[in-house]
Design an enzyme around this catalytic site. Structure first.
Site, PDB file in Angstrom:
ATOM      1  N   SER A 159     100.033  55.308  20.004  1.00  0.00           N
ATOM      2  CA  SER A 159     101.213  55.707  19.230  1.00  0.00           C
ATOM      3  C   SER A 159     101.077  57.190  18.894  1.00  0.00           C
ATOM      4  CB  SER A 159     101.262  54.879  17.939  1.00  0.00           C
ATOM      5  OG  SER A 159     102.172  55.453  17.027  1.00  0.00           O
ATOM      6  N   TYR A 172      97.140  51.330  10.654  1.00  0.00           N
ATOM      7  CA  TYR A 172      97.828  51.349  11.956  1.00  0.00           C
ATOM      8  C   TYR A 172      97.479  52.637  12.700  1.00  0.00           C
ATOM      9  CZ  TYR A 172     101.608  51.435  15.402  1.00  0.00           C
ATOM     10  OH  TYR A 172     102.324  51.501  16.577  1.00  0.00           O
TER      11      TYR A 172
HETATM   12  P1  NAP Z   1     106.809  43.878  18.121  1.00  0.00           P
HETATM   13  O1  NAP Z   1     108.206  43.714  18.585  1.00  0.00           O
HETATM   14  O2  NAP Z   1     106.464  43.624  16.701  1.00  0.00           O
HETATM   15  O3  NAP Z   1     105.883  43.022  19.086  1.00  0.00           O
HETATM   16  C1  NAP Z   1     104.508  42.912  18.842  1.00  0.00           C
HETATM   17  C2  NAP Z   1     103.961  41.778  19.674  1.00  0.00           C
HETATM   18  O4  NAP Z   1     102.575  41.606  19.341  1.00  0.00           O
HETATM   19  C3  NAP Z   1     104.658  40.455  19.371  1.00  0.00           C
HETATM   20  O5  NAP Z   1     104.860  39.738  20.573  1.00  0.00           O
HETATM   21  C4  NAP Z   1     103.659  39.748  18.485  1.00  0.00           C
HETATM   22  O6  NAP Z   1     103.693  38.335  18.558  1.00  0.00           O
HETATM   23  C5  NAP Z   1     102.349  40.244  19.076  1.00  0.00           C
HETATM   24  N1  NAP Z   1     101.263  40.027  18.112  1.00  0.00           N
HETATM   25  C6  NAP Z   1     101.188  40.504  16.846  1.00  0.00           C
HETATM   26  N2  NAP Z   1     100.100  40.018  16.252  1.00  0.00           N
HETATM   27  C7  NAP Z   1      99.468  39.232  17.160  1.00  0.00           C
HETATM   28  C8  NAP Z   1      98.307  38.442  17.129  1.00  0.00           C
HETATM   29  N3  NAP Z   1      97.561  38.319  16.015  1.00  0.00           N
HETATM   30  N4  NAP Z   1      97.956  37.775  18.238  1.00  0.00           N
HETATM   31  C9  NAP Z   1      98.700  37.839  19.350  1.00  0.00           C
HETATM   32  N5  NAP Z   1      99.835  38.558  19.440  1.00  0.00           N
HETATM   33  C10 NAP Z   1     100.208  39.245  18.353  1.00  0.00           C
HETATM   34  O7  NAP Z   1     106.298  45.366  18.370  1.00  0.00           O
HETATM   35  P2  NAP Z   1     106.546  46.406  19.564  1.00  0.00           P
HETATM   36  O8  NAP Z   1     107.292  47.535  18.992  1.00  0.00           O
HETATM   37  O9  NAP Z   1     107.044  45.726  20.785  1.00  0.00           O
HETATM   38  O10 NAP Z   1     105.046  46.924  19.771  1.00  0.00           O
HETATM   39  C11 NAP Z   1     104.320  46.762  20.967  1.00  0.00           C
HETATM   40  C12 NAP Z   1     103.219  47.798  20.989  1.00  0.00           C
HETATM   41  O11 NAP Z   1     103.782  49.107  21.034  1.00  0.00           O
HETATM   42  C13 NAP Z   1     102.321  47.781  19.756  1.00  0.00           C
HETATM   43  O12 NAP Z   1     100.977  48.011  20.132  1.00  0.00           O
HETATM   44  C14 NAP Z   1     102.832  48.935  18.925  1.00  0.00           C
HETATM   45  O13 NAP Z   1     101.835  49.459  18.072  1.00  0.00           O
HETATM   46  C15 NAP Z   1     103.221  49.914  20.016  1.00  0.00           C
HETATM   47  N6  NAP Z   1     104.190  50.939  19.637  1.00  0.00           N
HETATM   48  C16 NAP Z   1     105.494  50.613  19.351  1.00  0.00           C
HETATM   49  C17 NAP Z   1     106.410  51.606  19.028  1.00  0.00           C
HETATM   50  C18 NAP Z   1     107.850  51.299  18.727  1.00  0.00           C
HETATM   51  O14 NAP Z   1     108.604  52.225  18.358  1.00  0.00           O
HETATM   52  N7  NAP Z   1     108.312  50.072  18.867  1.00  0.00           N
HETATM   53  C19 NAP Z   1     105.989  52.948  18.983  1.00  0.00           C
HETATM   54  C20 NAP Z   1     104.668  53.254  19.265  1.00  0.00           C
HETATM   55  C21 NAP Z   1     103.777  52.239  19.593  1.00  0.00           C
HETATM   56  P3  NAP Z   1     104.783  37.507  17.708  1.00  0.00           P
HETATM   57  O15 NAP Z   1     106.042  37.649  18.482  1.00  0.00           O
HETATM   58  O16 NAP Z   1     104.234  36.150  17.728  1.00  0.00           O
HETATM   59  O17 NAP Z   1     104.861  38.137  16.363  1.00  0.00           O
END
Ligand code: NAP
Length: 254
Positions: A159, A172
């Site tokens: 990130s 985070y």
């Molecule tokens: P999200 O929609 O919240 O999805 C996160 C995923 O991780 C969900 O499928 C969730 O499962 C899973 N997860 C969370 N805790 C878990 C656990 N204990 N065991 C197994 N799975 C788990 O978030 P996202 O935005 O797609 O994020 C994906 C990645 O991108 C992350 O690493 C995040 O830090 C990174 N990121 C995102 C952004 C952004 O703007 N969105 C920016 C920079 C980095 P559930 O569906 O069961 O909750």
């Protein structure tokens, strides 16, 4: 290596990932869901890993309905999983496929948006376990099965707040700094040794549940969708990124 601009506009062939076995964590929602569908669309057999089985089943159905290669579901909770669970996963993948060609370490949690002075210890432990320790343990256990592929790509998820410290991002941000360091360290160790490459991807601001949790007042219509940032993911998981190792790559330019 392609330029940043070329990577975010990357378009592979329709069978870019044909015959590849790719394991995706957090495949039930957000960016992981879009990545699993994009990889399947490009011909990969995708293993959908995550903690909420109902969500994984929906993604499974979506992939099958699109006439893509049938995926598999692997329920795993990164908060509670122990090294022996990852060893068991490695054995299961080895028995089923004899190798692993791609590992997208995407699952993560946000934790609290609060000053470090007030940060709760239990939230700190949870975020560090899921976002950092589990990523290390899973990759370490899967390395032997990745080494059986003649072209394996490991992609961690970073990130912007893991590159430049910013107030109130707590565990985070610190977990993502650790991911940047882990990628550099591990990539240097595998460099020129075998066929595994290790990189990080920074999705950038993307419309997901996590982003909405971090910025509740933001209009999500102004953000990229997970589907729009897939070019960089396809590039890193496919053969055109052979030789790219130890990089932290942006999936979008803001
Ligand atoms: P999200 O929609 O919240 O999805 C996160 C995923 O991780 C969900 O499928 C969730 O499962 C899973 N997860 C969370 N805790 C878990 C656990 N204990 N065991 C197994 N799975 C788990 O978030 P996202 O935005 O797609 O994020 C994906 C990645 O991108 C992350 O690493 C995040 O830090 C990174 N990121 C995102 C952004 C952004 O703007 N969105 C920016 C920079 C980095 P559930 O569906 O069961 O909750």
């Amino acid at each position: 290596m392609l330029t940043e601009q070329q990577i975010i506009q990357y378009q592979g062939s329709t069978d870019l990932l044909k015959d590849r076995i790719i394991f995706v964590t957090g495949a039930g929602d957000g960016i992981g869901k879009a990545a699993a569908c994009a990889f399947a669309q490009a011909g990969a057999t995708v293993v959908l890993a995550g903690r909420t089985v109902a969500k994984l089943e929906q993604v499974y159905d979506q992939i099958v309905a699109a006439n893509c290669t049938q995926p598999l579901i692997y329920p795993i909770d990164l908060e509670g999983a122990k090294p022996e669970d990852y060893e068991q996963l490695a054995v299961a993948l080895d028995e089923q496929f004899g190798r692993l060609d791609g590992l997208l370490l995407n699952a993560g949690v946000l934790g609290q948006r609060t000053p470090l002075s007030n940060y709760r210890q239990d939230v700190w432990d949870k975020v560090m376990q899921i976002n950092m320790t589990a990523q290390f343990q899973m990759t370490q256990a899967l390395m032997p099965v990745l080494e059986k592929s003649n072209d394996a790509s490991v992609v961690f998820t970073t990130s912007s707040v893991g590159r430049q410290g910013r107030a109130f991002w707590g565990a985070y941000a610190i977990s993502k700094f650790a991911i940047e360091g882990m990628v550099q360290t591990w990539a240097a160790e595998v460099d020129g040794v075998g066929s595994v490459r290790i990189n990080a991807i920074n999705p950038g601001a993307t419309s997901t549940n996590m982003r909405a949790q971090a910025y509740p007042a933001e209009n999500p219509d102004h953000l990229k969708t997970p589907e729009q940032i897939m070019p960089a993911y396809l590039f890193l998981l496919g053969p055109d990124s052979v030789g790219v190792n130890g990089q932290s790559i942006n999936a979008q330019i803001r």
